[in-house]
Write an enzyme that holds these catalytic residues in place. Structure first.
Site, PDB file in Angstrom:
ATOM      1  N   LYS A 283     -67.262   1.350 -60.399  1.00  0.00           N
ATOM      2  CA  LYS A 283     -68.531   1.741 -59.786  1.00  0.00           C
ATOM      3  C   LYS A 283     -68.226   2.499 -58.501  1.00  0.00           C
ATOM      4  O   LYS A 283     -67.462   2.030 -57.657  1.00  0.00           O
ATOM      5  CB  LYS A 283     -69.363   0.497 -59.459  1.00  0.00           C
ATOM      6  CG  LYS A 283     -70.634   0.774 -58.663  1.00  0.00           C
ATOM      7  CD  LYS A 283     -71.237  -0.490 -58.104  1.00  0.00           C
ATOM      8  CE  LYS A 283     -70.421  -1.099 -57.008  1.00  0.00           C
ATOM      9  NZ  LYS A 283     -70.428  -0.298 -55.740  1.00  0.00           N
TER      10      LYS A 283
ATOM     11  N   ASP B 186     -73.674  -6.465 -56.624  1.00  0.00           N
ATOM     12  CA  ASP B 186     -73.337  -5.271 -57.400  1.00  0.00           C
ATOM     13  C   ASP B 186     -73.510  -5.459 -58.905  1.00  0.00           C
ATOM     14  O   ASP B 186     -73.421  -4.488 -59.659  1.00  0.00           O
ATOM     15  CB  ASP B 186     -71.878  -4.858 -57.130  1.00  0.00           C
ATOM     16  CG  ASP B 186     -71.710  -4.076 -55.840  1.00  0.00           C
ATOM     17  OD1 ASP B 186     -72.728  -3.580 -55.313  1.00  0.00           O
ATOM     18  OD2 ASP B 186     -70.570  -3.959 -55.367  1.00  0.00           O
TER      19      ASP B 186
END
Length: 302
Positions: free
Chosen positions: A16, A146
């Site tokens: 990510k 996240d």
């Protein structure tokens, strides 16, 4: 809801990237408020799940960073996600999971969160159960800030403490990508502490330009508010950014998340591969990977 059964399931856990990261404030409970544009790389870890007797949940970790995972095995985010999935589907399930750990640990790439999200997707396929969206969100938020965006697997705006995920209306342009880590780990709480309350304004990039040049230009006008405190704690971050900046055809060099991994954007994969080769030759002790930036889940390459 039932979906097609699987004897084994394999899911990508792509890195990510916070293409920019604005820290806009802090809640009374101490959690920081963020505004970020997140996309994914075709570089990352891989989760494999195979059937096991009911009640059996275990995890084997392989790959170049397998030994870097700290803490008791039962506290690993993958196993925590698996236990949450058992509860979500009503029990009576088992699985043996393997995590091929290819991303550096504590590197600002959301690796643990991506692994947990991939475990959820893998177990849904293995157990042929689709967890309701509301239950998925509750599980993801409980695992970490996240995890929701990693579970979506698509480029998105991220806000709040990370739990507010808004998929993009238009795709992120495909660009060549280089990830570089100098072999150091950074503590996320330490980086936020070093920020010392110096919050900035949100500057959401919306809509996202479809043209690559306009997209990169818009990213340059934004920032990662954690980059300066990370460099103060870890001078290697500045060294990585300086070396990325010297590579031909570099469009943008920036730290991702709370560091210490930095990314470079290039016009295409060939330019990224050339840059990665040059960086690896100059610093063979660093972790360097090239690939592509995209808006969705890519199958990580070895």
């Amino acid at each position: 809801m039932l979906i097609e059964a699987a004897a084994a399931s394999r899911e990508a856990a792509p890195a990510k990237l916070n293409l920019y990261l604005h820290v806009t404030g802090r809640r009374p409970d101490g959690y920081h408020l963020l505004e970020s544009l997140v996309a994914f790389a075709d570089i990352g870890d891989v989760i494999t799940a195979v059937a096991a007797p009911p009640g059996v949940l275990d995890l084997t970790t392989t790959g170049p960073f397998a030994t870097a995972i700290d803490g008791p095995a039962q506290d690993n985010l993958v196993l925590r996600a698996a236990r949450g999935m058992v509860a979500a589907v009503g029990g009576g399930q088992g699985a043996r999971l393997t995590l091929d750990k290819r991303l550096p640990v504590a590197s600002g790439l959301g690796g643990g969160s991506a692994d947990a999200a991939a475990a959820i997707r893998a177990l849904e396929a293995l157990w042929h159960r689709r967890v309701p969206a509301a239950d998925r969100q509750v599980l993801a938020v409980a695992l970490g800030a996240d995890v929701p965006v990693c579970l979506s697997g698509q480029a998105a705006h991220m806000a709040g403490i990370g739990e507010v995920v808004t998929p993009l209306a238009t795709a992120v342009p495909t660009l060549g990508l280089v990830l570089v880590n100098a072999g150091v780990a950074l503590s996320t709480p330490a980086v936020f502490a070093a920020l010392a309350g110096r919050f900035g304004p949100a500057d959401r990039l919306d809509p996202v330009p479809a043209d690559a040049d306009s997209f990169v230009a818009a990213l340059r006008r934004r920032r990662n508010d954690l980059q300066a405190p990370a460099m103060a704690l870890c001078p290697a971050v500045a060294q990585v950014l300086d070396l990325l900046a010297t590579t031909p055809e570099i469009r943008l060099a920036r730290m991702s998340g709370s560091g210490a991994t930095c990314y470079g954007l290039y016009p295409d994969r060939a330019a990224a591969a050339a840059a990665a080769g040059a960086i690896s030759a100059a610093r063979p002790d660093w972790w360097v990977r090239d690939g592509a930036l995209s808006g969705g889940q890519g199958a990580p390459r070895a």
